[in-house]
Design an enzyme around this catalytic site. Structure first.
Site, PDB file in Angstrom:
ATOM      1  N   CYS A 119      38.538  33.136  34.271  1.00 36.40           N
ATOM      2  CA  CYS A 119      39.299  33.693  35.411  1.00 36.40           C
ATOM      3  C   CYS A 119      40.138  32.630  36.096  1.00 36.40           C
ATOM      4  O   CYS A 119      40.253  32.611  37.327  1.00 36.40           O
ATOM      5  CB  CYS A 119      38.371  34.369  36.424  1.00 36.40           C
ATOM      6  SG  CYS A 119      37.447  35.728  35.756  1.00 36.40           S
ATOM      7  N   ASP A 156      37.006  28.966  49.358  1.00 33.20           N
ATOM      8  CA  ASP A 156      36.248  29.768  48.391  1.00 33.20           C
ATOM      9  C   ASP A 156      35.042  28.925  47.970  1.00 33.20           C
ATOM     10  O   ASP A 156      35.162  28.008  47.170  1.00 33.20           O
ATOM     11  CB  ASP A 156      37.164  30.096  47.202  1.00 33.20           C
ATOM     12  CG  ASP A 156      36.392  30.689  46.020  1.00 33.20           C
ATOM     13  OD1 ASP A 156      35.156  30.837  46.118  1.00 33.20           O
ATOM     14  OD2 ASP A 156      37.036  30.987  44.999  1.00 33.20           O
ATOM     15  N   GLN A 213      31.315  28.372  44.189  1.00 35.36           N
ATOM     16  CA  GLN A 213      30.626  27.384  43.336  1.00 35.36           C
ATOM     17  C   GLN A 213      29.995  26.257  44.136  1.00 35.36           C
ATOM     18  O   GLN A 213      29.517  25.283  43.539  1.00 35.36           O
ATOM     19  CB  GLN A 213      31.605  26.802  42.309  1.00 35.36           C
ATOM     20  CG  GLN A 213      32.100  27.817  41.307  1.00 35.36           C
ATOM     21  CD  GLN A 213      30.975  28.517  40.544  1.00 35.36           C
ATOM     22  OE1 GLN A 213      29.848  28.019  40.452  1.00 35.36           O
ATOM     23  NE2 GLN A 213      31.268  29.684  40.024  1.00 35.36           N
ATOM     24  N   HIS A 258      40.349  30.202  41.048  1.00 36.86           N
ATOM     25  CA  HIS A 258      39.860  31.403  40.359  1.00 36.86           C
ATOM     26  C   HIS A 258      40.822  32.548  40.693  1.00 36.86           C
ATOM     27  O   HIS A 258      41.405  32.567  41.780  1.00 36.86           O
ATOM     28  CB  HIS A 258      38.454  31.694  40.899  1.00 36.86           C
ATOM     29  CG  HIS A 258      37.702  32.774  40.196  1.00 36.86           C
ATOM     30  ND1 HIS A 258      37.947  34.118  40.404  1.00 36.86           N
ATOM     31  CD2 HIS A 258      36.684  32.711  39.307  1.00 36.86           C
ATOM     32  CE1 HIS A 258      37.099  34.824  39.668  1.00 36.86           C
ATOM     33  NE2 HIS A 258      36.330  34.005  38.985  1.00 36.86           N
ATOM     34  N   LYS A 296      25.200  33.925  42.634  1.00 34.26           N
ATOM     35  CA  LYS A 296      25.341  32.582  42.071  1.00 34.26           C
ATOM     36  C   LYS A 296      24.404  31.594  42.749  1.00 34.26           C
ATOM     37  O   LYS A 296      24.386  30.411  42.410  1.00 34.26           O
ATOM     38  CB  LYS A 296      26.780  32.091  42.238  1.00 34.26           C
ATOM     39  CG  LYS A 296      27.809  32.869  41.424  1.00 34.26           C
ATOM     40  CD  LYS A 296      29.179  32.267  41.624  1.00 34.26           C
ATOM     41  CE  LYS A 296      30.308  33.168  41.185  1.00 34.26           C
ATOM     42  NZ  LYS A 296      30.465  33.310  39.742  1.00 34.26           N
TER      43      LYS A 296
HETATM   44  N1  PMP Z   1      35.693  31.954  43.069  1.00 33.67           N
HETATM   45  C1  PMP Z   1      35.101  31.134  42.217  1.00 33.67           C
HETATM   46  C2  PMP Z   1      35.407  29.651  42.286  1.00 33.67           C
HETATM   47  C3  PMP Z   1      34.202  31.632  41.277  1.00 33.67           C
HETATM   48  O1  PMP Z   1      33.612  30.806  40.407  1.00 33.67           O
HETATM   49  C4  PMP Z   1      33.931  33.023  41.261  1.00 33.67           C
HETATM   50  C5  PMP Z   1      32.958  33.612  40.245  1.00 33.67           C
HETATM   51  N2  PMP Z   1      33.183  33.236  38.930  1.00 33.67           N
HETATM   52  C6  PMP Z   1      34.576  33.836  42.184  1.00 33.67           C
HETATM   53  C7  PMP Z   1      35.444  33.269  43.078  1.00 33.67           C
HETATM   54  C8  PMP Z   1      34.334  35.301  42.227  1.00 33.67           C
HETATM   55  O2  PMP Z   1      33.008  35.579  42.583  1.00 33.67           O
HETATM   56  P1  PMP Z   1      32.432  37.060  42.494  1.00 33.67           P
HETATM   57  O3  PMP Z   1      32.794  37.562  41.140  1.00 33.67           O
HETATM   58  O4  PMP Z   1      30.973  36.894  42.709  1.00 33.67           O
HETATM   59  O5  PMP Z   1      33.098  37.840  43.581  1.00 33.67           O
END
Ligand code: PMP
Length: 406
Positions: free
Chosen positions: A364, A200, A203, A123, A226
Site C-alpha cells: 500500500c 499516522d 507502525q 501508506h 497492529k
Molecule cells: N498507515 C500505515 C503506516 C500502515 O502501515 C497501515 C496498515 N498497513 C495503515 C496506515 C492503515 O491501517 P489500517 O488498515 O489498520 O486502517
C-alpha cells in the site's frame, strides 16, 4: 534485555503454535497485523458472556456496565499516549478511518489552491483521503523527498511551505522502510509556519512509547490490530480546540444533542465523531491490550526488536544478491528486501512453504515503490514475541530460497 523473557511472552500467544505445512510457524508479518494474546481474547469472551449491552442508552445495569468498560478504555488510551483529556480520544474503525475523518472534516476548511504536505513513503491511507477532497476543492499534494537510505530531506521539507500550506500528514514510522521519521522536528517546522500536523502512528504505537503532548501533534492515528489488540477498531487523537471547531464526520445516533426535522444539534466531544453503535466490545478489549503491553514496557519491547533487526539484517547481507530497502539510522524492525531479480511473490510463496509468514507486494505504498524503481518487496517484520531462533530459521530458509531461485 537480559530479563526480557520472550518464551514466557510467547506462551500468551496460542496463535504462534500453529503448524504450516507441518513446520512450526514463524510469524514475521507483524507490520500487517500482530497476533493477539490470550488476555485480550479472554477479555472479549468475558464481555460477550457477562456485560454485553449497548452503550450510552440504557438505564439498566448491563448497559451501564458496558458503558463504563468502554469509557475505561478511553481513559486507558488517553493515559497511554498522554493526551490531555478523554474528549480528545475518538474511537474509529482504524487508522484509515481516522485519517479519512480528519481529511473529510478538517478538510471542509480547505480552499482552492491549498496544499497538503505528505512524504514519499506514505501508506495509501495517508494519500488517498486527501486526494478524495479534490472532488470538492482544488487541493494539491506536495511531497517530502527522501535519500536512498530512506531518510526524509528536512531541508526540502522546510522549503515546501508557502501561504497555501494547509496541513502536514506524515507517517511516524514507514511500514516499508522501517524509517522512524523525526516527527518532533517535522511538527516544530510546521507549527513555525502555522500549519497543523497529522501523524499516522499505525507502525509506531506497538514499538515505542508515544506521547502526543510532548510531540505537540495536532492529530495522531493508530489501529488496535497492529498493537496486539482486537481488529476492527482504532483511535484518532485530536487537539480539543481543533476537534471542537470541526464538523461531524458521519451522522446518526450517539453523535447528536437534539434532533428535529428542521434542526439538529451535535453531542459534545468525543461523541460528536462517534456516530452509531461503536464497536464497544473491541474498544473495551483494547484496554486489555494496553494492560498487557504496559508491564512489559515499550522500551524493553523496542530493545528486543532492535536486537532481532540487527542480527537478521547482518546475516541477510551475507546472502549473495540480497538487496535491503531502508537503511535509515535507528530504523524499526521492518526489513524490506529482494533477492537478486527474483520476484517478491515467488520468494514469499517459497517462504510460506517453509512455514514463514512474510508479506509481499507494494505494501500500500505504490508511490514509494516508484521512488525505489521496483514493483514490490518481500517484507519481514518483527514483534515482541519473535526470537533469535526464529531469525536463524528465517535466514536458513532465505538461503534455501535464494538457491532455488538461482
Ligand atoms: N498507515 C500505515 C503506516 C500502515 O502501515 C497501515 C496498515 N498497513 C495503515 C496506515 C492503515 O491501517 P489500517 O488498515 O489498520 O486502517
Amino acid at each position: 534485555m537480559d530479563n526480557y523473557d520472550v518464551n514466557r511472552l510467547r506462551s500468551d500467544f496460542p496463535g504462534l503454535d500453529r503448524k504450516i505445512y507441518n513446520r512450526q510457524l514463524v510469524y514475521l508479518d507483524n507490520t500487517a497485523t500482530s497476533q493477539t494474546p490470550r488476555q485480550v481474547v479472554e477479555s472479549i469472551e468475558h464481555i460477550y458472556y457477562n456485560s454485553k449491552a449497548n452503550v450510552h442508552r440504557g438505564v439498566h445495569t448491563l448497559s451501564q456496565e458496558m458503558t463504563a468498560l468502554q469509557e475505561a478504555a478511553r481513559e486507558r488510551v488517553r493515559g497511554w499516549i498522554n493526551a490531555a483529556s478523554t474528549d480528545e480520544i475518538i474511537f474509529t474503525r482504524g487508522t484509515t478511518e481516522a485519517i479519512n475523518l480528519v481529511a473529510s472534516s478538517y478538510g471542509s476548511f480547505f480552499h482552492d489552491g491549498d496544499e497538503i504536505i505528505v512524504s514519499v513513503m506514505e501508506h495509501h491511507a495517508n494519500i488517498v483521503p486527501w486526494q478524495l477532497l479534490q472532488s470538492r476543492v482544488n487541493v494539491k499534494l506536495r511531497v517530502i523527498p527522501m535519500d536512498d537510505r530512506g531518510v526524509l530531506d528536512l531541508d526540502a521539507y522546510a522549503k515546501l511551505f508557502n501561504s497555501h500550506t494547509a496541513m502536514v500528514a506524515i507517517a511516524h514510522v514507514s511500514n516499508v522502510l522501517g524509517t522512524v521519521n523525526p516527527v518532533d522536528e517535522i511538527i516544530r517546522i510546521a507549527h513555525d509556519n502555522g500549519v497543523p500536523v497529522l501523524v499516522d502512528g499505525a507502525q509506531a504505537v506497538a514499538h515505542q512509547r508515544v506521547d502526543v503532548t510532548a510531540l505537540d501533534c495536532d492529530f495522531y492515528t493508530f489501529s488496535s490490530h497492529k498493537m496486539y489488540g482486537p481488529s476492527g477498531i482504532g483511535v484518532l487523537y485530536g487537539k480539543r480546540d481543533l476537534l471542537e471547531k470541526m464538523p461531524p464526520y458521519q451522522g446518526g445516533g450517539e453523535m447528536i444533542g437534539n434532533v428535529s426535522f428542521e434542526h439538529t444539534t451535535f453531542a459534545e466531544l468525543p461523541y460528536k465523531f462517534e456516530a452509531g453503535t461503536p464497536d464497544f466490545v473491541d474498544i473495551a478489549a483494547l484496554k486489555s491490550a494496553i494492560d498487557y503491553l504496559e508491564p512489559i514496557g515499550m522500551e524493553a519491547i523496542a530493545a528486543h526488536e532492535h536486537k532481532l533487526l540487527e542480527y537478521t539484517s547482518q546475516k541477510m547481507m551475507e546472502i549473495p544478491g540480497m538487496r535491503i530497502f531502508g537503511t535509515a539510522p535507528g530504523k524499526d524492525a521492518i526489513i524490506s528486501f529482494l533477492i537478486g531479480d527474483a520476484h517478491h511473490y515467488d520468494t514469499g510463496m517459497l517462504l510460506d512453504k517453509l512455514g514463514i509468514a512474510v508479506r509481499t507486494g507494494h505494501h500500500c505504498a505504490e508511490p514509494l515503490m516508484h521512488r525505489l524503481g521496483i514493483e514490490g518487496t518481500v517484507r519481514a517484520s518483527f514483534g515482541l514475541y519473535n526470537t533469535i531462533e526464529e531469525c536463524d530459521i528465517f535466514i536458513a530458509a532465505l538461503k534455501r530460497v535464494a538457491m532455488m531461485l538461482g
